[in-house]
Design a protein around this motif. Sequence first.
Motif, PDB file in Angstrom:
ATOM      1  N   MET A  12     -18.254 -16.065  -1.913  1.00  0.00           N
ATOM      2  CA  MET A  12     -17.695 -15.247  -0.833  1.00  0.00           C
ATOM      3  C   MET A  12     -17.356 -13.866  -1.351  1.00  0.00           C
ATOM      4  SD  MET A  12     -14.808 -16.675   1.750  1.00  0.00           S
ATOM      5  CE  MET A  12     -13.649 -15.331   1.800  1.00  0.00           C
ATOM      6  N   SER A  13     -17.607 -12.839  -0.551  1.00  0.00           N
ATOM      7  CA  SER A  13     -17.298 -11.476  -1.017  1.00  0.00           C
ATOM      8  C   SER A  13     -15.787 -11.226  -0.938  1.00  0.00           C
ATOM      9  CB  SER A  13     -18.044 -10.458  -0.170  1.00  0.00           C
ATOM     10  OG  SER A  13     -17.525 -10.485   1.135  1.00  0.00           O
ATOM     11  N   GLU A  14     -15.326 -10.340  -1.795  1.00  0.00           N
ATOM     12  CA  GLU A  14     -13.899 -10.027  -1.841  1.00  0.00           C
ATOM     13  C   GLU A  14     -13.462  -9.347  -0.543  1.00  0.00           C
ATOM     14  OE1 GLU A  14     -11.261  -7.512  -4.747  1.00  0.00           O
ATOM     15  OE2 GLU A  14     -13.103  -8.187  -5.720  1.00  0.00           O
ATOM     16  N   ALA A  15     -12.196  -9.562  -0.153  1.00  0.00           N
ATOM     17  CA  ALA A  15     -11.701  -8.926   1.076  1.00  0.00           C
ATOM     18  C   ALA A  15     -11.734  -7.415   0.925  1.00  0.00           C
ATOM     19  CB  ALA A  15     -10.281  -9.397   1.341  1.00  0.00           C
ATOM     20  N   LYS A  16     -12.027  -6.731   2.025  1.00  0.00           N
ATOM     21  CA  LYS A  16     -11.973  -5.269   1.982  1.00  0.00           C
ATOM     22  C   LYS A  16     -10.528  -4.823   2.157  1.00  0.00           C
ATOM     23  CE  LYS A  16     -16.550  -4.095   3.064  1.00  0.00           C
ATOM     24  NZ  LYS A  16     -17.407  -3.097   3.647  1.00  0.00           N
ATOM     25  N   LYS A  17     -10.258  -3.628   1.610  1.00  0.00           N
ATOM     26  CA  LYS A  17      -8.858  -3.183   1.619  1.00  0.00           C
ATOM     27  C   LYS A  17      -8.659  -1.990   2.549  1.00  0.00           C
ATOM     28  CE  LYS A  17      -7.752  -5.000  -2.853  1.00  0.00           C
ATOM     29  NZ  LYS A  17      -7.854  -4.639  -4.245  1.00  0.00           N
ATOM     30  N   LEU A  18      -7.574  -2.059   3.299  1.00  0.00           N
ATOM     31  CA  LEU A  18      -7.248  -1.035   4.288  1.00  0.00           C
ATOM     32  C   LEU A  18      -5.912  -0.385   3.927  1.00  0.00           C
ATOM     33  CD1 LEU A  18      -7.543   0.316   7.135  1.00  0.00           C
ATOM     34  CD2 LEU A  18      -6.389  -1.699   8.068  1.00  0.00           C
ATOM     35  N   PHE A  19      -5.917   0.943   3.863  1.00  0.00           N
ATOM     36  CA  PHE A  19      -4.664   1.678   3.674  1.00  0.00           C
ATOM     37  C   PHE A  19      -4.351   2.430   4.964  1.00  0.00           C
ATOM     38  CE2 PHE A  19      -2.638   5.800   2.627  1.00  0.00           C
ATOM     39  CZ  PHE A  19      -1.429   5.316   2.147  1.00  0.00           C
ATOM     40  N   ILE A  20      -3.150   2.205   5.499  1.00  0.00           N
ATOM     41  CA  ILE A  20      -2.765   2.921   6.733  1.00  0.00           C
ATOM     42  C   ILE A  20      -1.582   3.818   6.431  1.00  0.00           C
ATOM     43  CG2 ILE A  20      -1.997   2.738   9.126  1.00  0.00           C
ATOM     44  CD1 ILE A  20      -3.242   0.077   9.365  1.00  0.00           C
ATOM     45  N   LYS A  21      -1.686   5.075   6.816  1.00  0.00           N
ATOM     46  CA  LYS A  21      -0.520   5.962   6.736  1.00  0.00           C
ATOM     47  C   LYS A  21      -0.069   6.270   8.160  1.00  0.00           C
ATOM     48  CE  LYS A  21       1.293  10.270   5.053  1.00  0.00           C
ATOM     49  NZ  LYS A  21       1.221  11.380   4.141  1.00  0.00           N
ATOM     50  N   THR A  22       1.221   6.050   8.399  1.00  0.00           N
ATOM     51  CA  THR A  22       1.755   6.233   9.749  1.00  0.00           C
ATOM     52  C   THR A  22       2.650   7.458   9.804  1.00  0.00           C
ATOM     53  OG1 THR A  22       1.777   3.835   9.955  1.00  0.00           O
ATOM     54  CG2 THR A  22       3.018   5.069  11.596  1.00  0.00           C
ATOM     55  N   TYR A  23       2.379   8.333  10.740  1.00  0.00           N
ATOM     56  CA  TYR A  23       3.207   9.520  10.950  1.00  0.00           C
ATOM     57  C   TYR A  23       3.968   9.316  12.265  1.00  0.00           C
ATOM     58  CZ  TYR A  23      -0.725  11.554   8.271  1.00  0.00           C
ATOM     59  OH  TYR A  23      -1.716  11.813   7.368  1.00  0.00           O
ATOM     60  N   GLY A  24       5.108  10.016  12.401  1.00  0.00           N
ATOM     61  CA  GLY A  24       5.731  10.112  13.721  1.00  0.00           C
ATOM     62  C   GLY A  24       6.599   8.938  14.111  1.00  0.00           C
ATOM     63  N   CYS A  25       6.495   8.544  15.367  1.00  0.00           N
ATOM     64  CA  CYS A  25       7.521   7.710  15.995  1.00  0.00           C
ATOM     65  C   CYS A  25       7.289   6.219  15.757  1.00  0.00           C
ATOM     66  CB  CYS A  25       7.568   7.985  17.490  1.00  0.00           C
ATOM     67  SG  CYS A  25       6.076   7.436  18.341  1.00  0.00           S
ATOM     68  N   ALA A  74      -8.364   1.697  -1.652  1.00  0.00           N
ATOM     69  CA  ALA A  74      -8.820   1.224  -0.330  1.00  0.00           C
ATOM     70  C   ALA A  74     -10.312   1.404  -0.108  1.00  0.00           C
ATOM     71  CB  ALA A  74      -8.052   1.972   0.749  1.00  0.00           C
ATOM     72  N   ASP A  75     -10.867   0.537   0.783  1.00  0.00           N
ATOM     73  CA  ASP A  75     -12.224   0.723   1.291  1.00  0.00           C
ATOM     74  C   ASP A  75     -12.197   1.511   2.595  1.00  0.00           C
ATOM     75  OD1 ASP A  75     -13.741  -1.144  -0.563  1.00  0.00           O
ATOM     76  OD2 ASP A  75     -12.110  -2.423   0.172  1.00  0.00           O
ATOM     77  N   MET A  76     -11.015   1.502   3.210  1.00  0.00           N
ATOM     78  CA  MET A  76     -10.862   2.279   4.444  1.00  0.00           C
ATOM     79  C   MET A  76      -9.462   2.866   4.487  1.00  0.00           C
ATOM     80  SD  MET A  76     -11.367   1.155   8.375  1.00  0.00           S
ATOM     81  CE  MET A  76     -10.724   2.191   9.673  1.00  0.00           C
ATOM     82  N   VAL A  77      -9.397   4.150   4.868  1.00  0.00           N
ATOM     83  CA  VAL A  77      -8.100   4.826   5.025  1.00  0.00           C
ATOM     84  C   VAL A  77      -7.961   5.196   6.492  1.00  0.00           C
ATOM     85  CG1 VAL A  77      -6.783   6.901   4.463  1.00  0.00           C
ATOM     86  CG2 VAL A  77      -8.090   5.738   2.676  1.00  0.00           C
ATOM     87  N   LEU A  78      -6.819   4.812   7.064  1.00  0.00           N
ATOM     88  CA  LEU A  78      -6.582   5.117   8.468  1.00  0.00           C
ATOM     89  C   LEU A  78      -5.311   5.944   8.567  1.00  0.00           C
ATOM     90  CD1 LEU A  78      -7.726   4.429  11.256  1.00  0.00           C
ATOM     91  CD2 LEU A  78      -6.303   2.373  11.251  1.00  0.00           C
ATOM     92  N   LEU A  79      -5.415   7.128   9.167  1.00  0.00           N
ATOM     93  CA  LEU A  79      -4.242   7.982   9.333  1.00  0.00           C
ATOM     94  C   LEU A  79      -3.821   7.913  10.797  1.00  0.00           C
ATOM     95  CD1 LEU A  79      -5.562  11.001   7.203  1.00  0.00           C
ATOM     96  CD2 LEU A  79      -4.112   9.105   6.450  1.00  0.00           C
ATOM     97  N   ASN A  80      -2.651   7.343  11.037  1.00  0.00           N
ATOM     98  CA  ASN A  80      -2.171   7.180  12.414  1.00  0.00           C
ATOM     99  C   ASN A  80      -1.216   8.320  12.725  1.00  0.00           C
ATOM    100  OD1 ASN A  80      -1.747   6.175  14.924  1.00  0.00           O
ATOM    101  ND2 ASN A  80      -0.444   4.472  14.276  1.00  0.00           N
ATOM    102  N   THR A  81      -1.697   9.289  13.496  1.00  0.00           N
ATOM    103  CA  THR A  81      -1.103  10.629  13.522  1.00  0.00           C
ATOM    104  C   THR A  81      -0.144  10.886  14.680  1.00  0.00           C
ATOM    105  OG1 THR A  81      -2.963  11.351  14.860  1.00  0.00           O
ATOM    106  CG2 THR A  81      -3.170  11.593  12.461  1.00  0.00           C
ATOM    107  N   CYS A  82       0.600  11.980  14.512  1.00  0.00           N
ATOM    108  CA  CYS A  82       1.576  12.439  15.501  1.00  0.00           C
ATOM    109  C   CYS A  82       1.280  13.888  15.877  1.00  0.00           C
ATOM    110  CB  CYS A  82       2.982  12.338  14.899  1.00  0.00           C
ATOM    111  SG  CYS A  82       4.249  13.073  15.918  1.00  0.00           S
ATOM    112  N   HIS A  83       1.385  14.192  17.162  1.00  0.00           N
ATOM    113  CA  HIS A  83       0.997  15.514  17.678  1.00  0.00           C
ATOM    114  C   HIS A  83       2.195  16.277  18.243  1.00  0.00           C
ATOM    115  CE1 HIS A  83      -2.134  18.220  19.006  1.00  0.00           C
ATOM    116  NE2 HIS A  83      -1.845  18.102  20.270  1.00  0.00           N
ATOM    117  N   ILE A  84       3.397  15.702  18.060  1.00  0.00           N
ATOM    118  CA  ILE A  84       4.536  16.186  18.854  1.00  0.00           C
ATOM    119  C   ILE A  84       4.926  17.630  18.508  1.00  0.00           C
ATOM    120  CG2 ILE A  84       6.411  15.247  17.390  1.00  0.00           C
ATOM    121  CD1 ILE A  84       6.619  14.606  21.024  1.00  0.00           C
ATOM    122  N   ARG A  85       4.885  17.963  17.214  1.00  0.00           N
ATOM    123  CA  ARG A  85       5.164  19.345  16.799  1.00  0.00           C
ATOM    124  C   ARG A  85       4.034  19.818  15.905  1.00  0.00           C
ATOM    125  NH1 ARG A  85       9.835  16.700  17.393  1.00  0.00           N
ATOM    126  NH2 ARG A  85       9.368  15.527  15.517  1.00  0.00           N
TER     127      ARG A  85
END
Length: 432
Positions: free
Chosen positions: A1-14, A42-53
């Motif tokens: 079985m292939s190794e699990a892929k890795k996800l890094f999430i950075k969360t901004y805002g509320c 990580a194999d995937m980087v997800l930036l969860n962004t904020c637009h408020i200011r």
Amino acid sequence: MSEAKKLFIKTYGCQMNVYDSERMAEAMGASGYVLTDTAEDADMVLLNTCHIREKASEKLYSDLGRLRPLKNAKPDLKIGVAGCVAQAEGQEIIRRMPLVDLVVGPQTYHRLPEMVAGTAPAVDTEFPLEDKFDHLPKRKALRGPTAFLTVQEGCDKFCAFCVVPYTRGAEVSRPPERLLTEARDLVERGVREITLLGQNVNAYHGGDWTLAKLVRELARIDGLERIRYTTSHPNDMEDDLIAAHGDEPKLMPYLHLPVQSGSDRILKAMNRKHTAEQYLRVIERIRAARPDIVLTSDFIVAFPGETDADHAATLDLIRAVGYGAAFSFKYSARPGTPAAEKPELPAEVADARLQELQALITQQQQAVQQAMVGREVGVLYEKVGRLPGQMVGKSDHLHAVHVDDPAGRVGELVRVRVTGASTNSLAAVRIG
Ligand code: 5AD
Ligand code: SF4
């Protein structure tokens, strides 16, 4: 079985973004991704962004710039942008930063696994008719005894400075049965405190259920000990919700009720649709129902046209209320909002007003914390403290509390007596 892929999430805002990030992690988990703590790993980087200011938005581009060497070294690395900047800028993000592989708005992140697999378009900022919550996997094991639960999204208020009605769309409430099911599920997984989230949470209307009705029904769930909600608009503090603060013991004595300004002229220009006096009357009614409630707010200084007298009116309102804490911001012009058409005040004026306001809030925060000393309150342990035998948790009033309790366990709800206060936390001993 292939190794699990890795996800890094950075969360901004509320906190709604914190909730969305968890749900995205779960959606990707179903496709074999596990979370990791660093982008390098990580194999995937997800930036969860904020637009408020503006500052919040620009952070995305500086962080993307910093990912460039990583992407060069590892061309297979997938980079995704989610959240409110994704919604507002869409394709433009990839044009400006070609290293970005996909862009997903807050209403379509259930499609993320297909986007990553290449079976759905790489940019998706629709407001689809289908409900993303119907397509997301069940909630997973959570990190502690507290959890967020999004009950309402979007805003119809159109405050003149705010992008939320454009990025998150019109107000939509989730059906109450779904929320009760999700809450029961969370409680089965060890959650004892739920914070109900919404951009306008007290405007919640799931069928004929108000937020007060939802709170009361949630309170019937055995094992769920504490309920909070955020963020609220003063004009939606209806009688039944205020009454619940008086007679529903699981509803915690804390309320974030942003007012933004204490000047009627500025409130009108902001399209807040209430006066300072009306806000103070709402506070009076809430305090009549729950005298020990801790109140917090958001403030914007240097809104276009704000005079010294307007600013003084804001300070007067703060003095009249006595806040437990507040978030305060310099006005930031957001493209597409009505206020962005108006001339801005000089930066020095904004800086000076922000400092003055924050100094007053800090004084009030200290006074409110000091007034807790000697009182008995509930604390839900969220983690083990840094000192031996110490537990850390939040009080009923949402103060951070350090408790001497060598036998304490994470997830326990205990009674403590507060013995001391510093600027950001309380010290306490366990009494029950
Ligand atoms: N400039 C500064 N602050 C803003 N907020 C929202 N929009 C702006 C803006 N354009 C603040 C408000 C709101 C909080 C979430 O962010 O105080 O309540
Ligand atoms: Fe923005 Fe006003 Fe809606 Fe809050 S109530 S999200 S500040 S438009």
